[in-house]
Design an enzyme around this catalytic site. Structure first.
Site, mmCIF file in Angstrom:
data_model
loop_
_atom_site.group_PDB
_atom_site.id
_atom_site.type_symbol
_atom_site.label_atom_id
_atom_site.label_comp_id
_atom_site.label_asym_id
_atom_site.label_seq_id
_atom_site.Cartn_x
_atom_site.Cartn_y
_atom_site.Cartn_z
ATOM 1 N N LYS A 1 -1.175 -12.008 68.522
ATOM 2 C CA LYS A 1 -2.139 -11.273 69.366
ATOM 3 C C LYS A 1 -1.572 -9.903 69.705
ATOM 4 C CE LYS A 1 -2.262 -12.046 73.926
ATOM 5 N NZ LYS A 1 -2.180 -10.824 74.771
ATOM 6 N N ASN A 2 -0.308 -9.849 70.126
ATOM 7 C CA ASN A 2 0.229 -8.590 70.633
ATOM 8 C C ASN A 2 0.625 -7.612 69.539
ATOM 9 O OD1 ASN A 2 -0.303 -9.610 73.114
ATOM 10 N ND2 ASN A 2 1.836 -10.014 73.678
ATOM 11 N N CYS B 1 -3.834 -7.049 87.014
ATOM 12 C CA CYS B 1 -4.089 -8.358 86.424
ATOM 13 C C CYS B 1 -3.478 -9.377 87.378
ATOM 14 C CB CYS B 1 -3.482 -8.453 85.031
ATOM 15 S SG CYS B 1 -1.707 -8.383 85.102
ATOM 16 N N ARG C 1 -0.349 -2.796 86.865
ATOM 17 C CA ARG C 1 0.146 -2.504 85.514
ATOM 18 C C ARG C 1 -0.039 -1.004 85.273
ATOM 19 N NH1 ARG C 1 -0.574 -7.273 82.342
ATOM 20 N NH2 ARG C 1 0.444 -6.230 80.587
ATOM 21 N N ASP D 1 6.837 -13.424 78.330
ATOM 22 C CA ASP D 1 5.658 -14.218 77.944
ATOM 23 C C ASP D 1 6.004 -15.683 77.694
ATOM 24 O OD1 ASP D 1 4.105 -11.540 76.011
ATOM 25 O OD2 ASP D 1 4.263 -11.913 78.156
ATOM 26 N N ARG E 1 -7.802 -16.399 75.596
ATOM 27 C CA ARG E 1 -7.471 -15.001 75.286
ATOM 28 C C ARG E 1 -6.321 -14.945 74.278
ATOM 29 N NH1 ARG E 1 -6.435 -11.141 80.101
ATOM 30 N NH2 ARG E 1 -6.041 -9.921 78.234
#
Ligand code: EPZ
Length: 427
Positions: free
Chosen positions: A22-23, A117, A122, A314, A406
């Site tokens: 994803k990143n 978030c 952020r 993460d 997500r």
């Protein structure tokens, strides 16, 4: 909204295949705006965040779609607008990384300021500092970042992108993408070294960019006149892989995570060795070996998160979930996002002995967790709750599963494929 219902205690065994990162794919999707030619991304994961970014790219005027194999096709050959609206950006912070490509291609970009978030403010000051170093004029107007290149376009520069919190992954991405079309050479000091930044640079080089130093804190980008189309295979998602490895470790189950890159998970594997979790590593797989968690629980092992190659923020929540059943006390310290502890009270509801102390959390291992309804929050915190539910006695309900969608492709299907009793129901 959906929720996941998990019956804990089922024996897990089998193989889970890792999806694309994803990143890595999110900034690479933004990078496709730098070219008027088609860009194809293979192994792109099927995730809510990818759909969100494809929607933003379509709103900007480009063609963008993901086919049934997950491959993404993008073509920004026509006129694209330079304005990414609040409606789109507020859903996903990563959309801020269209700023650099739009500024480089159009000479002007208006991108809504990303909101906060679940784990704090952020900021994007590093992003803006880097773009200003390339000659952009930046102002904040009605909740939008408005960036304008000087007459003649952006120009190469030397810029330091470090901060008190270390390098910025998407800040580095934004500045690298803008620098690919700047006049002259850009040197970024204190660039992020994450594998996802390396993958972005590899995709940009495939599009004709001239970049060196990938994976080091010093990146050099020689500006070119234009970028052409390319096909790029996205790297495996190291965080997804690490999550499933830790799920196997927590359950004491023989779980093989395939199609991953173990070299991207050095810090995690080092900590698993410290914790005496039995596992083997192959070229593109990691296999946890079955062991009796009750009889020989993991050894309590402290962790502090750092930028790559340090222990990833993460995976902090997922490591905490493992430590809830360890043999003693462990201290977990979050250095990247000091408030990233939304999972602590929820793990407590599952019977874990976890206690926040300033910027750290003290975990005292307990022999058993007990199922309960819990609330998902940030994407990785939610994955940790699912992991705990797999081993808790009784039923666990994880609400607001959209957080998990997500970043994890059909998590319930992957876990059910190795024996978990987990199902998704609408609330
Ligand atoms: C990326 O976010 C990832 N997201 C995050 O993953 C990840 O947790 C984070 O990097 C750190 O590894 C994507 O790649 C889409 P940062 P990013 O800028 O780039 C501070 C997930 O779960 N900072 O590297 O937004 C910031 O507050 C997500 O997949 C500034 O001070 O994070 C933080 O303390 C969550 N000013 C630190 O730097 C800035 O301008 C690192 O943030 C930017 C960041």
């Amino acid at each position: 909204m959906d929720k996941l219902i998990i019956e804990g205690g089922h024996t897990l065994e089998g193989t889970i295949r890792t999806a694309g990162s994803k990143n890595a794919v999110l900034p690479i999707l933004a990078a496709s705006l730098l070219s008027r030619e088609p860009v194809t991304l293979t192994r792109a994961p099927r995730l809510a965040d990818v759909s969100t970014m494809l929607g933003i790219i379509r709103d900007l005027g480009a063609e963008a779609e993901q086919d049934e194999n997950g491959t993404v096709h993008i073509c920004a050959e026509g006129d694209i607008t330079g304005r990414a609206t609040w409606e789109a950006v507020r859903k996903m912070r990563a959309s801020v990384c269209v700023l650099g490509p739009l500024l480089a291609r159009l000479g002007r970009a208006e991108v809504s300021l990303p909101g906060g978030c679940n784990f704090g403010v952020r900021p994007i000051d590093i992003h803006l500092k880097g773009l200003c170093a390339l000659g952009a004029k930046v102002r904040i107007e009605h909740g939008f970042v408005v960036a304008e290149a000087p007459p003649g376009g952006l120009r190469g520069a030397r810029v330091f992108l470090g901060s008190a919190n270390g390098p910025s992954v998407l800040g580095t991405a934004n500045v690298v993408m803008a620098a690919t079309l700047a006049r002259g050479t850009t040197v970024i000091e204190s660039a992020a070294c994450e594998p996802e930044v390396i993958d972005l640079c590899d995709a940009l080089v495939a599009m004709g960019a001239k970049i060196s130093g990938q994976g080091s804190p010093m990146l050099t980008i020689e500006g070119v006149d234009e970028l052409h189309g390319a096909t790029h295979d996205v790297i495996p998602d190291r965080i997804e892989a690490g999550t499933y490895v830790l799920a196997g470790a927590l359950a004491g189950a023989q779980v093989k995570v395939a199609d991953c890159q173990p070299a991207h998970l050095g810090a995690l594997l080092d900590h698993m060795n410290e914790a005496r979790v039995p596992f083997e590593v192959g070229e593109d797989w990691i296999e946890v070996q079955a062991y009796d968690v009750a009889d020989t629980p993991p050894r309590s092992t402290d962790v502090t998160t750092h930028a790559y190659p340090g222990f990833p923020t993460d995976l902090q929540a997922q490591w905490m979930a493992l430590m809830t059943k360890a043999d003693g006390l462990s201290i977990i310290t979050e250095r990247i996002f000091p408030d990233r502890y939304m999972h602590v009270p929820e793990l407590g509801r599952l019977g874990a002995n976890v206690r926040r102390q300033n910027t750290a959390v003290v975990v005292r291992g307990t022999p058993e967790l007990s199922g309960a309804p819990v609330m998902a929050s940030d994407l990785r915190a939610s994955a940790a709750l699912v992991m705990a539910g797999l081993v808790a006695r009784g039923t666990t309900e994880v609400h607001r599963v959209y957080h998990i969608d997500r970043g994890y492709e059909r998590i319930e299907d992957r876990l059910a494929s190795i024996g978990a009793a987990i199902r998704r129901v609408s609330e």
